[in-house]
Write an enzyme that holds these catalytic residues in place. Structure first.
Site, PDB file in Angstrom:
ATOM      1  N   ASN A  12      -9.308   7.175  59.674  1.00 48.37           N
ATOM      2  CA  ASN A  12      -8.818   6.396  59.826  1.00 48.37           C
ATOM      3  C   ASN A  12      -9.051   5.772  58.497  1.00 48.37           C
ATOM      4  O   ASN A  12      -8.182   3.873  57.860  1.00 48.37           O
ATOM      5  CB  ASN A  12      -7.931   5.639  60.260  1.00 48.37           C
ATOM      6  CG  ASN A  12      -7.501   6.609  61.605  1.00 48.37           C
ATOM      7  OD1 ASN A  12      -7.030   7.466  61.405  1.00 48.37           O
ATOM      8  ND2 ASN A  12      -7.816   5.759  63.409  1.00 48.37           N
ATOM      9  N   ASP A  87     -12.264  19.338  52.211  1.00 46.32           N
ATOM     10  CA  ASP A  87     -11.015  18.414  53.713  1.00 46.32           C
ATOM     11  C   ASP A  87     -11.907  18.453  54.656  1.00 46.32           C
ATOM     12  O   ASP A  87     -12.315  20.098  54.610  1.00 46.32           O
ATOM     13  CB  ASP A  87      -9.725  18.045  53.786  1.00 46.32           C
ATOM     14  CG  ASP A  87      -9.440  17.004  54.307  1.00 46.32           C
ATOM     15  OD1 ASP A  87      -9.953  15.750  54.125  1.00 46.32           O
ATOM     16  OD2 ASP A  87      -8.867  16.545  55.257  1.00 46.32           O
ATOM     17  N   GLU A  88     -12.785  17.708  55.419  1.00 43.85           N
ATOM     18  CA  GLU A  88     -12.862  18.174  56.352  1.00 43.85           C
ATOM     19  C   GLU A  88     -14.488  17.965  56.439  1.00 43.85           C
ATOM     20  O   GLU A  88     -14.724  18.909  56.866  1.00 43.85           O
ATOM     21  CB  GLU A  88     -12.856  18.957  57.602  1.00 43.85           C
ATOM     22  CG  GLU A  88     -10.701  17.863  58.162  1.00 43.85           C
ATOM     23  CD  GLU A  88     -10.866  16.563  58.932  1.00 43.85           C
ATOM     24  OE1 GLU A  88     -12.191  16.550  59.076  1.00 43.85           O
ATOM     25  OE2 GLU A  88      -9.912  16.306  58.809  1.00 43.85           O
ATOM     26  N   ALA A  89     -15.288  17.877  55.288  1.00 43.94           N
ATOM     27  CA  ALA A  89     -16.322  18.379  55.024  1.00 43.94           C
ATOM     28  C   ALA A  89     -17.100  18.356  55.842  1.00 43.94           C
ATOM     29  O   ALA A  89     -18.277  18.817  56.060  1.00 43.94           O
ATOM     30  CB  ALA A  89     -16.845  17.661  52.875  1.00 43.94           C
TER      31      ALA A  89
END
Length: 192
Positions: A12, A87-89
């Site tokens: 977040n 993203d979401e590495a």
């Protein structure tokens, strides 16, 4: 000279929003970007990147078997890429991070990775560990704990708010499953 970037934070903090804004900035100037996200994160649909504030974009998906360099080279051949955004590495493998470093070094395409640094038990994700070791530029994106201090950790919780202390490292969820905390409050929460 192109670089490999790793922007990391707790849940977040706005990582995806920043990624989508960066892509928008490139595209607004007529430059092509390639967005990638983990196949297992299908919260907004497979092949979609979505932020909590409602921004979304189509993305290529990767899993543990994806050859990142080959996938990126194919897209770059079709339309030259100004930037690759991942993203979401945290879900990348060691080999995939090395491939992304080669994209920056050998293909001259900047690669910007966004992800979590640690899991709910305070352990580094494999992709994040390798990115912390290899990235040319590290950026911490900050969010805050309920006490107002910088949140660097995250707890996983049940629907009733009970903190979960054991389990698989990967479990997809958002605000309903994870809470970002400063280290002090994370230690207290994990101690029970």
């Amino acid at each position: 000279m192109a670089k490999l970037y790793f922007s990391y934070a707790a849940m977040n903090a706005g990582k995806t929003t920043i990624l989508l804004q960066a892509s928008h900035n490139y595209r607004e100037r007529g430059m092509n970007t390639m967005l990638l996200t983990a196949r297992l994160d299908d919260r907004v649909g497979e092949g979609r990147i979505g932020s909590r504030i409602g921004l979304e974009a189509a993305a290529f998906v990767f899993d543990g078997d994806t050859d990142m360099a080959s996938l990126i080279a194919t897209q770059n051949d079709a339309a030259p890429l100004a930037c690759v955004l991942v993203d979401e590495a945290q879900f990348l493998s060691d080999a995939q991070v090395w491939q992304l470093a080669a994209v920056a070094d050998d293909m001259g395409i900047p690669v910007m990775c966004y992800g979590l640094r640690t899991d709910f038990q305070g352990n580094l994700f494999p992709g994040s560990a390798r990115l912390l070791a290899l990235a040319d530029v590290l950026r911490e994106i900050r969010t805050i704990c309920h006490c107002g201090r910088k949140a660097t950790m995250v707890v996983r919780q049940t629907e009733s708010g009970e903190v979960i202390r054991e389990g698989a490292q990967i479990e997809i969820g958002g605000n309903e499953r994870y809470v970002s905390l400063c280290r002090r409050h994370w230690v207290e929460a994990m101690a029970g």
